[in-house]
Write an enzyme that holds these catalytic residues in place. Structure first.
Site, short mmCIF file in Angstrom:
data_model
loop_
_atom_site.label_atom_id
_atom_site.label_comp_id
_atom_site.label_asym_id
_atom_site.label_seq_id
_atom_site.Cartn_x
_atom_site.Cartn_y
_atom_site.Cartn_z
N MET A 157 0.76 -1.14 0.17
CA MET A 157 0.01 -0.08 -0.16
C MET A 157 0.79 1.14 -0.08
O MET A 157 0.43 2.24 0.56
CB MET A 157 -1.00 0.05 1.42
CG MET A 157 -1.77 -1.21 1.19
SD MET A 157 -3.47 -0.88 2.05
CE MET A 157 -2.81 -0.62 3.88
N HIS A 163 9.23 1.19 2.93
CA HIS A 163 10.19 1.13 3.90
C HIS A 163 11.32 0.09 3.79
O HIS A 163 10.97 -0.74 2.89
CB HIS A 163 9.62 1.24 5.32
CG HIS A 163 8.78 0.27 6.00
ND1 HIS A 163 9.23 -0.88 6.07
CD2 HIS A 163 7.44 0.40 5.98
CE1 HIS A 163 8.05 -1.69 6.19
NE2 HIS A 163 7.13 -0.88 6.26
N HIS A 176 9.54 -3.47 3.06
CA HIS A 176 9.10 -3.79 1.65
C HIS A 176 10.43 -3.90 0.99
O HIS A 176 10.42 -4.61 -0.08
CB HIS A 176 8.36 -2.51 1.27
CG HIS A 176 7.11 -2.22 1.87
ND1 HIS A 176 7.16 -0.93 2.72
CD2 HIS A 176 5.93 -2.78 1.94
CE1 HIS A 176 5.68 -1.30 2.98
NE2 HIS A 176 5.10 -2.13 2.85
N ASP A 197 2.76 -8.99 9.40
CA ASP A 197 1.33 -9.18 9.16
C ASP A 197 1.06 -10.55 9.18
O ASP A 197 0.63 -11.26 8.20
CB ASP A 197 1.08 -8.37 8.01
CG ASP A 197 1.37 -6.94 8.06
OD1 ASP A 197 0.83 -6.24 9.20
OD2 ASP A 197 1.93 -6.50 7.18
N SER A 234 4.88 1.04 7.99
CA SER A 234 4.21 2.50 7.36
C SER A 234 3.77 3.37 8.49
O SER A 234 3.70 4.69 8.46
CB SER A 234 3.42 2.22 6.15
OG SER A 234 3.87 1.30 5.34
#
Ligand code: PAF
Length: 286
Positions: A32, A36, A39, A152, A188
């Site tokens: 999304m 950072h 990712h 996650d 994020s």
């Protein structure tokens, strides 16, 4: 080299078709944005594994349970494209919401059991939004592999279950959580922390490590472990605990007694920022 940016579904389908015809292995990193180093680790792994790497940048409105949270979500598109380029991703897919959702949807993906506890309990509809957009993106990008962060963990469990249940021919690769030197998991959402909140935020990981230590040293009582972790978190008065659960690592069902590997997952608020984190714990065989 700068990664190409594509915003429409017909154009990305055309680019994917060219790759597939030439037998290139497509790796896909859905995001999304507000990218950072976490990712960066997903993209790095995808680049190492694949011949053509697509990163999607799409702040998906249907997975936000609150409109203000969607509107406040960090956006940094030029920096995101620069990071994708520096990491040698080939293509950035950045559709508008109207491209992904030209009309309201009559079809959605609900991954029942795995979505119910933890974040699912506190963010109604969140995982249905995630599973549906990821299913749509998988159909558009048609990757052989797709990369998700362990931070996650419930999202990962939902996606794994969806891919298995719907026979999607995609390998889901888990990439370990990237942390700041003080233990805070990169997210994020960390951008929303003020300096005081940022100073207290590593308490989440500290409490998880204390819980992990107990599990790995033979404690089997989930209640006792939760209490210890909660008391460490309690040392930071501005942290408001939402949940701290000890769950079965694949289907995320809460456990009272520990008899094998478990995941300990936490969600907490610092001001108006909600953070999540988790650790995997494997009890030693005695
Ligand atoms: O993890 C995220 O950033 C999002 O939930 C995802 C997987 C890109 C779906 O919108």
């Amino acid at each position: 080299m700068t990664a190409d940016v594509v915003t429409t579904i017909p154009e990305i389908r055309r680019r994917i078709e060219v790759c597939r015809r030439s037998g290139r292995r497509i790796g896909f990193v859905p995001t999304m944005g507000a990218l950072h180093a976490g990712h960066g680790a997903l993209i790095e792994r995808a680049v190492a594994d694949s011949d053509f790497v697509v990163v999607s940048i799409f702040v998906n409105p249907t997975q936000f349970d609150r409109k203000d949270d969607y509107e406040r979500y960090a956006r940094s598109f030029p920096e995101d494209v620069a990071l994708c380029s520096a990491m040698r991703a080939d293509l950035v897919f950045a559709p508008e919401a109207s491209e992904m959702y030209p009309a309201s949807l009559d079809t959605s993906v609900n991954v029942a059991r795995v979505s119910e506890g933890l974040c699912g309990q506190f963010r109604p509809g969140h995982f249905q939004g995630v599973a549906t957009v990821v299913a749509k993106l998988f159909h558009i990008v048609q990757p052989g592999r797709s990369y998700f962060g362990e931070k996650d963990a419930q999202q990962l469990a939902v996606i794994r279950r969806m891919v298995a249940d719907l026979n999607m021919p995609i390998e889901i690769i888990t990439v370990p959580t990237v942390r700041e030197p003080d233990g805070l998991a990169l997210s994020s959402r960390n951008r929303g922390l003020n300096p005081t909140e940022r100073a207290s935020a590593p308490a989440l990981y500290r409490s998880l490590l204390a819980a992990k230590h107990l599990v790995e040293n033979g404690c089997t009582d989930a209640g006792q472990i939760r209490q210890t972790a909660a008391s460490i978190l309690g040392e930071e008065s501005i942290v408001r605990l939402e949940y701290l659960e000890i769950v079965e690592p694949d289907d995320m069902t809460p456990l009272d007694r520990i008899t094998g590997p478990v995941r300990i997952a936490i969600a907490a608020w610092l001001g108006s920022t909600r953070l999540i984190d988790n650790v995997l714990c494997v009890p030693q065989v005695r």
